[in-house]
Motif scaffolding. Sequence first.
Motif, PDB file in Angstrom:
ATOM      1  N   LYS A   1      -2.279  -3.478 -11.295  1.00  0.00           N
ATOM      2  CA  LYS A   1      -1.300  -2.960 -10.341  1.00  0.00           C
ATOM      3  C   LYS A   1      -1.848  -1.833  -9.466  1.00  0.00           C
ATOM      4  N   ALA A   2      -3.029  -1.318  -9.790  1.00  0.00           N
ATOM      5  CA  ALA A   2      -3.572  -0.146  -9.090  1.00  0.00           C
ATOM      6  C   ALA A   2      -4.702  -0.541  -8.143  1.00  0.00           C
ATOM      7  N   HIS A   3      -4.937   0.312  -7.157  1.00  0.00           N
ATOM      8  CA  HIS A   3      -5.998   0.083  -6.175  1.00  0.00           C
ATOM      9  C   HIS A   3      -7.206   0.991  -6.371  1.00  0.00           C
ATOM     10  N   ILE A   4      -6.980   2.202  -6.826  1.00  0.00           N
ATOM     11  CA  ILE A   4      -8.021   3.236  -6.833  1.00  0.00           C
ATOM     12  C   ILE A   4      -7.995   3.977  -8.169  1.00  0.00           C
ATOM     13  N   ALA A   5      -9.191   4.319  -8.669  1.00  0.00           N
ATOM     14  CA  ALA A   5      -9.313   5.170  -9.857  1.00  0.00           C
ATOM     15  C   ALA A   5      -9.744   6.556  -9.394  1.00  0.00           C
ATOM     16  N   VAL A   6      -9.030   7.578  -9.845  1.00  0.00           N
ATOM     17  CA  VAL A   6      -9.342   8.956  -9.457  1.00  0.00           C
ATOM     18  C   VAL A   6      -9.532   9.785 -10.723  1.00  0.00           C
ATOM     19  N   LEU A   7     -10.688  10.439 -10.828  1.00  0.00           N
ATOM     20  CA  LEU A   7     -10.956  11.324 -11.963  1.00  0.00           C
ATOM     21  C   LEU A   7     -11.589  12.609 -11.427  1.00  0.00           C
TER      22      LEU A   7
ATOM     23  N   GLN B   1       6.736  14.673 -12.646  1.00  0.00           N
ATOM     24  CA  GLN B   1       7.370  13.360 -12.517  1.00  0.00           C
ATOM     25  C   GLN B   1       8.805  13.511 -12.007  1.00  0.00           C
ATOM     26  N   ASN B   2       9.537  14.471 -12.557  1.00  0.00           N
ATOM     27  CA  ASN B   2      10.925  14.678 -12.128  1.00  0.00           C
ATOM     28  C   ASN B   2      11.010  15.049 -10.653  1.00  0.00           C
ATOM     29  N   LEU B   3       9.980  15.745 -10.144  1.00  0.00           N
ATOM     30  CA  LEU B   3       9.942  16.123  -8.726  1.00  0.00           C
ATOM     31  C   LEU B   3       9.468  14.974  -7.839  1.00  0.00           C
ATOM     32  N   GLY B   4       8.994  13.893  -8.445  1.00  0.00           N
ATOM     33  CA  GLY B   4       8.549  12.738  -7.679  1.00  0.00           C
ATOM     34  C   GLY B   4       7.103  12.814  -7.210  1.00  0.00           C
ATOM     35  N   TYR B   5       6.328  13.775  -7.706  1.00  0.00           N
ATOM     36  CA  TYR B   5       4.929  13.905  -7.296  1.00  0.00           C
ATOM     37  C   TYR B   5       4.064  12.805  -7.896  1.00  0.00           C
ATOM     38  N   ILE B   6       4.341  12.466  -9.143  1.00  0.00           N
ATOM     39  CA  ILE B   6       3.555  11.470  -9.864  1.00  0.00           C
ATOM     40  C   ILE B   6       4.477  10.571 -10.673  1.00  0.00           C
TER      41      ILE B   6
ATOM     42  N   GLU C   1      -8.005  19.861  -1.317  1.00  0.00           N
ATOM     43  CA  GLU C   1      -8.007  19.310   0.043  1.00  0.00           C
ATOM     44  C   GLU C   1      -9.004  18.156   0.166  1.00  0.00           C
ATOM     45  N   ASP C   2     -10.193  18.343  -0.402  1.00  0.00           N
ATOM     46  CA  ASP C   2     -11.211  17.299  -0.372  1.00  0.00           C
ATOM     47  C   ASP C   2     -10.730  16.064  -1.127  1.00  0.00           C
ATOM     48  N   LEU C   3     -10.093  16.287  -2.266  1.00  0.00           N
ATOM     49  CA  LEU C   3      -9.563  15.181  -3.060  1.00  0.00           C
ATOM     50  C   LEU C   3      -8.467  14.437  -2.285  1.00  0.00           C
ATOM     51  N   ALA C   4      -7.579  15.182  -1.652  1.00  0.00           N
ATOM     52  CA  ALA C   4      -6.496  14.553  -0.871  1.00  0.00           C
ATOM     53  C   ALA C   4      -7.060  13.735   0.288  1.00  0.00           C
ATOM     54  N   ARG C   5      -8.077  14.265   0.962  1.00  0.00           N
ATOM     55  CA  ARG C   5      -8.705  13.527   2.081  1.00  0.00           C
ATOM     56  C   ARG C   5      -9.325  12.219   1.593  1.00  0.00           C
ATOM     57  N   ALA C   6      -9.996  12.271   0.446  1.00  0.00           N
ATOM     58  CA  ALA C   6     -10.625  11.063  -0.091  1.00  0.00           C
ATOM     59  C   ALA C   6      -9.577  10.019  -0.461  1.00  0.00           C
ATOM     60  N   MET C   7      -8.478  10.453  -1.078  1.00  0.00           N
ATOM     61  CA  MET C   7      -7.418   9.501  -1.431  1.00  0.00           C
ATOM     62  C   MET C   7      -6.801   8.901  -0.181  1.00  0.00           C
ATOM     63  N   GLU C   8      -6.548   9.727   0.819  1.00  0.00           N
ATOM     64  CA  GLU C   8      -5.988   9.217   2.077  1.00  0.00           C
ATOM     65  C   GLU C   8      -6.938   8.206   2.728  1.00  0.00           C
TER      66      GLU C   8
ATOM     67  N   ILE D   1       0.809  -1.213   0.000  1.00  0.00           N
ATOM     68  CA  ILE D   1       0.000   0.000   0.000  1.00  0.00           C
ATOM     69  C   ILE D   1       0.847   1.270   0.000  1.00  0.00           C
ATOM     70  N   ASP D   2       2.127   1.176  -0.196  1.00  0.00           N
ATOM     71  CA  ASP D   2       2.916   2.400  -0.327  1.00  0.00           C
ATOM     72  C   ASP D   2       2.330   3.187  -1.482  1.00  0.00           C
ATOM     73  N   ALA D   3       1.832   4.376  -1.191  1.00  0.00           N
ATOM     74  CA  ALA D   3       1.083   5.134  -2.202  1.00  0.00           C
ATOM     75  C   ALA D   3       2.002   5.690  -3.273  1.00  0.00           C
ATOM     76  N   GLU D   4       1.609   5.456  -4.496  1.00  0.00           N
ATOM     77  CA  GLU D   4       2.268   6.024  -5.657  1.00  0.00           C
ATOM     78  C   GLU D   4       1.156   6.500  -6.574  1.00  0.00           C
ATOM     79  N   PHE D   5       1.294   7.683  -7.121  1.00  0.00           N
ATOM     80  CA  PHE D   5       0.237   8.282  -7.916  1.00  0.00           C
ATOM     81  C   PHE D   5       0.611   8.251  -9.386  1.00  0.00           C
ATOM     82  N   TRP D   6      -0.156   7.478 -10.145  1.00  0.00           N
ATOM     83  CA  TRP D   6       0.099   7.316 -11.567  1.00  0.00           C
ATOM     84  C   TRP D   6      -0.855   8.197 -12.354  1.00  0.00           C
ATOM     85  N   LEU D   7      -0.338   8.817 -13.372  1.00  0.00           N
ATOM     86  CA  LEU D   7      -1.169   9.591 -14.279  1.00  0.00           C
ATOM     87  C   LEU D   7      -1.113   8.924 -15.640  1.00  0.00           C
ATOM     88  N   VAL D   8      -2.284   8.451 -16.086  1.00  0.00           N
ATOM     89  CA  VAL D   8      -2.389   7.745 -17.356  1.00  0.00           C
ATOM     90  C   VAL D   8      -3.167   8.610 -18.332  1.00  0.00           C
TER      91      VAL D   8
END
Length: 196
Positions: A94-100, A74-79, A148-155, A47-54
């Motif tokens: 490989k993914a757990h959650i879909a976020v749109l 990506q270079n900054l390590g955000y996604i 903030e709402d989006l971050a809370r939901a992902m957490e 469950i180590d969170a990694e955020f993929w953008l497809v």
Amino acid sequence: MLFVVQNDDDLALLVKLAIAPKNLIVKQCSVGIETEKFPFLLEPLGIDAEFWLVGEPDKDNKQSIAQSILQDYQNLGYIKYLGYQKNIEKIWKKAHIAVLPSYREGLSRSLLEAGAYGRAIITTDAPGGRELIQDQINGLLVKPQNTEDLARAMELLITMPLLRKHLSKKIRQDILEKYDCQLISEKMVNFYNYPE
């Protein structure tokens, strides 16, 4: 003349703009998927969170994010920016959650596919998103343009695996029952056979 719309927001807009009276507007999803091609996938372990953008930016949309910004993130390590992908099942294995976090959709095919694979969904409480997702019942709805709402939901879904698994099973069940392309096709054909 009969008007067919995908969601309640579009229905209300047609009435408000006096394009059509309410009795000549039918809300019926015209987007479906071949659900047998989207088997339920067990969640990957860990469950180590990694955020993929497809996906790719829309070059014809002036509001679309620039490719260079995605590379910077990506270079900054955000996604982890994966770009356009043809084999989406490989991603969902490989993914757990879909976020749109969309501002408006008719109905998102990418969310239908993710939900059919049994992936929990977070999307915005906006046209299209709220048509598919009932908050806390088969997914999570967040306020549009509210990071903030989006971050809370992902957490919440990262730290609460039982909730995530419950939502993933419920959205899969809903998609199989309401959004299978055979069912959608039959309903759409019935509209074209609507007596004048």
